[in-house]
Write an enzyme that holds these catalytic residues in place. Structure first.
Site, PDB file in Angstrom:
ATOM      1  N   PRO A 267      -2.484  -3.001   8.987  1.00 31.70           N
ATOM      2  CG  PRO A 267      -2.247  -4.965   7.725  1.00 31.70           C
ATOM      3  CD  PRO A 267      -3.037  -4.366   8.874  1.00 31.70           C
ATOM      4  CB  CYS A 268      -4.982  -0.381   5.653  1.00 34.43           C
ATOM      5  SG  CYS A 268      -5.281   0.825   6.963  1.00 34.43           S
ATOM      6  NE  ARG A 269      -2.866   5.383   4.810  1.00 29.83           N
ATOM      7  CZ  ARG A 269      -3.208   6.619   5.163  1.00 29.83           C
ATOM      8  NH1 ARG A 269      -4.166   6.814   6.064  1.00 29.83           N
ATOM      9  NH2 ARG A 269      -2.632   7.664   4.627  1.00 29.83           N
TER      10      ARG A 269
END
Length: 318
Positions: A267-269
């Site tokens: 989910p980092c982006r």
């Protein structure tokens, strides 16, 4: 080596998530993140319009106190996957959703075009061949196409807009029309156009959890073959876009279900991509409500797993 790195990162992020305080104040419009309450609200909206998605409580020992006990995560089962990613025909319609950086950008490898699925050849496009200007143009074009795909409109279609019955959703000004594109219960085996043989269909169970560290939804997938035997890690990577395999998609422990690691879209982006959608809609004179988050989330994350036919939200008005 990449798996080892991902494992170390996963452990470190697990500690960081534990130490991260629960987000209390909404920052959806500013940064594209969600509070747990907003995640539940978006989940209720998704479940109402797409009954194939349901809430689950998960394992009792893994209950998160900042979420309702009976709404820990969302799940949908037996989602069909008829083809491997290598069978898709990649064309110059590939678009960068986010500019390439050290961790890899979002690549739309599966534009909404049925002809891209029917092809049998493979022609990969290298991101490195694009200049920064071209990447930015592609990003804007992709966002424009995605918004068009979502059919943002001022007026609801006559007689087709879904009516919200849940009291928590009645106050929403914008209604969404959702048209299922696949009936799992009455599904029949598909035939190969070339040989006439029955295609052996894989199926996937999909989960959406709330990531407290990144403050966004997170997608998890678990696959089975036509005999309901669990897919190996390598087999599941066959159904992941090669632009994202082992980078955007990694094997990690599920936060609510015990057992072996599951494939997860990192989910980092997510917040960054959602922020672009919010800005694009705002620039068009409209407002994107937080209740629409998961419907749009499922839309853009499909670029990572283009052959898993889970997206039941392609046609709706907002």
């Amino acid at each position: 080596m990449q798996n080892v790195i991902n494992s170390v990162k996963g452990t470190a992020l697990g500690v960081a998530e534990y130490l991260t305080p629960v987000l209390k104040d909404s920052k959806f419009k500013e940064t594209g993140v969600l509070t747990p309450e907003e995640f539940v609200k978006a989940g209720d909206h998704l479940v109402h319009h797409c009954p194939t998605w349901q809430w689950s409580s998960g394992d009792e020992s893994k209950i998160k106190p900042y979420l309702p006990k009976n709404k820990q995560f969302l799940l949908t089962r037996n989602v069909p996957c008829y083809k491997r990613c290598k069978q898709l025909e990649y064309t110059d319609q590939e678009k960068i959703v986010q500019p390439e950086d050290g961790e890899g950008g979002w690549v739309d490898t599966h534009p909404t075009n049925e002809s891209s699925i029917e092809g049998s050849g493979t022609a990969e496009m290298s991101n490195e061949e694009k200049s920064d200007t071209e990447e930015n143009e592609d990003m804007q074009n992709n966002l424009g196409n995605a918004i068009a795909d979502l059919a943002l409109a001022d007026d609801d279609d006559d007689g087709e807009a879904a009516v919200m019955e849940d009291s928590d959703l009645e106050d929403e000004e914008d209604e969404a029309e959702v048209k299922p594109i696949f009936d799992r219960e009455n599904a029949k085996p598909k035939l190969s156009e070339q040989s006439g043989e029955i295609i052996q269909t894989r199926t996937y169970d999909l989960n959406i959890t709330y990531d407290k560290y990144y403050q966004t939804p997170r997608l998890w997938v678990s696959g089975h073959d036509e005999n309901r035997h669990p897919l190996s890690v390598d087999q599941m990577y066959e159904d992941v876009s090669q632009d994202h395999a082992k980078r955007t998609v990694t094997m990690e422990n599920h936060p609510h279900i015990p057992g072996p690691p599951m494939a997860s879209v990192h989910p980092c982006r997510h917040a960054e991509v959602m922020k672009f959608f919010i800005q694009t809609v705002t620039e068009g004179g409209r407002e994107l409500g937080v209740h629409m988050y998961l419907i749009i989330f499922l839309k853009f994350v499909q670029a990572v797993i283009p052959t898993i036919e889970y997206d039941y939200t392609q046609n709706f008005t907002m």
